[in-house]
Design a protein around this motif. Structure first.
Motif, mmCIF file in Angstrom:
data_model
loop_
_atom_site.group_PDB
_atom_site.id
_atom_site.type_symbol
_atom_site.label_atom_id
_atom_site.label_comp_id
_atom_site.label_asym_id
_atom_site.label_seq_id
_atom_site.Cartn_x
_atom_site.Cartn_y
_atom_site.Cartn_z
ATOM 1 N N LEU A 50 1.257 -1.036 0.032
ATOM 2 C CA LEU A 50 -0.384 0.127 0.250
ATOM 3 C C LEU A 50 1.032 1.166 0.148
ATOM 4 C CD1 LEU A 50 -3.058 -0.656 2.622
ATOM 5 C CD2 LEU A 50 -2.652 -1.019 -0.208
ATOM 6 N N SER A 51 2.333 1.300 0.603
ATOM 7 C CA SER A 51 2.894 2.359 0.747
ATOM 8 C C SER A 51 3.346 2.377 -0.338
ATOM 9 C CB SER A 51 3.171 2.162 1.609
ATOM 10 O OG SER A 51 4.396 1.318 1.973
ATOM 11 N N GLY A 56 1.140 1.230 -4.751
ATOM 12 C CA GLY A 56 0.087 1.873 -3.919
ATOM 13 C C GLY A 56 -0.860 2.050 -4.562
ATOM 14 N N PRO A 57 -1.083 4.076 -4.756
ATOM 15 C CA PRO A 57 -1.718 4.549 -5.255
ATOM 16 C C PRO A 57 -2.807 3.748 -5.747
ATOM 17 C CG PRO A 57 0.212 5.596 -5.777
ATOM 18 C CD PRO A 57 0.608 4.035 -5.496
ATOM 19 N N SER A 60 -4.688 1.813 -4.115
ATOM 20 C CA SER A 60 -5.695 3.414 -2.701
ATOM 21 C C SER A 60 -6.713 4.045 -3.473
ATOM 22 C CB SER A 60 -5.072 4.000 -2.406
ATOM 23 O OG SER A 60 -3.626 3.384 -1.808
ATOM 24 N N ASN A 61 -6.127 4.176 -4.781
ATOM 25 C CA ASN A 61 -7.670 4.755 -5.271
ATOM 26 C C ASN A 61 -8.470 3.938 -5.664
ATOM 27 O OD1 ASN A 61 -8.207 7.126 -6.677
ATOM 28 N ND2 ASN A 61 -6.750 7.260 -8.164
ATOM 29 N N ARG A 63 -9.737 1.214 -3.261
ATOM 30 C CA ARG A 63 -10.207 1.298 -3.039
ATOM 31 C C ARG A 63 -11.641 2.091 -1.705
ATOM 32 N NH1 ARG A 63 -6.170 -2.306 1.657
ATOM 33 N NH2 ARG A 63 -6.549 -4.195 0.339
ATOM 34 N N ALA A 64 -10.673 3.688 -2.267
ATOM 35 C CA ALA A 64 -11.249 4.788 -1.660
ATOM 36 C C ALA A 64 -12.522 5.139 -3.234
ATOM 37 C CB ALA A 64 -10.114 5.358 -1.394
#
Length: 121
Positions: A50-51, A56-57, A60-61, A63-64
């Motif tokens: 994730l980092s 990671g982006p 995260s993109n 999931r969010a």
């Protein structure tokens, strides 16, 4: 069972990295699978993924926001079109081209209709 999740995560991560270089193999789905497997098998590897600066982006993109960046969409759809064109150029029979065209069209439609992220809203 934990070792199995870690092994699967490693496999999907490797496929995703290969997909970042080879145009016919997708990156994002494999990274999402790797993240899911690492979440079940190793919190440390999950946090590392994730980092990660590159991958990671994407995770995260998704999931969010359920989002896929425009660049990834363009590349994916272009590669699908190139794959289909190559299949036609190689003279594959209709029995192969029709299902391939239908599947690629559905995947392309799915990708195109996803949001591009929080900045696109």
């Amino acid at each position: 069972m934990r070792s199995l999740w870690i092994a699967l995560g490693g496999l999907f991560f490797a496929l995703g990295v290969i997909g970042a270089v080879l145009p016919l193999l997708p990156t994002t789905p494999f990274m999402l699978l790797a993240a899911g497997c690492f979440a079940k098998g190793s919190p440390r590897l999950h946090a590392w993924l994730l980092s990660h600066k590159t991958f990671g982006p994407l995770i995260s993109n998704w999931r969010a926001h359920g989002a896929i960046p425009r660049r990834a969409k363009v590349i994916a759809v272009a590669m699908m079109a190139a794959t289909f064109a190559l299949s036609v150029g190689l003279g594959l029979p209709s029995v192969a081209l029709i299902p391939q065209g239908l599947v690629l069209s559905c995947v392309a439609l799915f990708l195109i209709t996803r949001p591009e992220g929080p900045k696109a809203r």
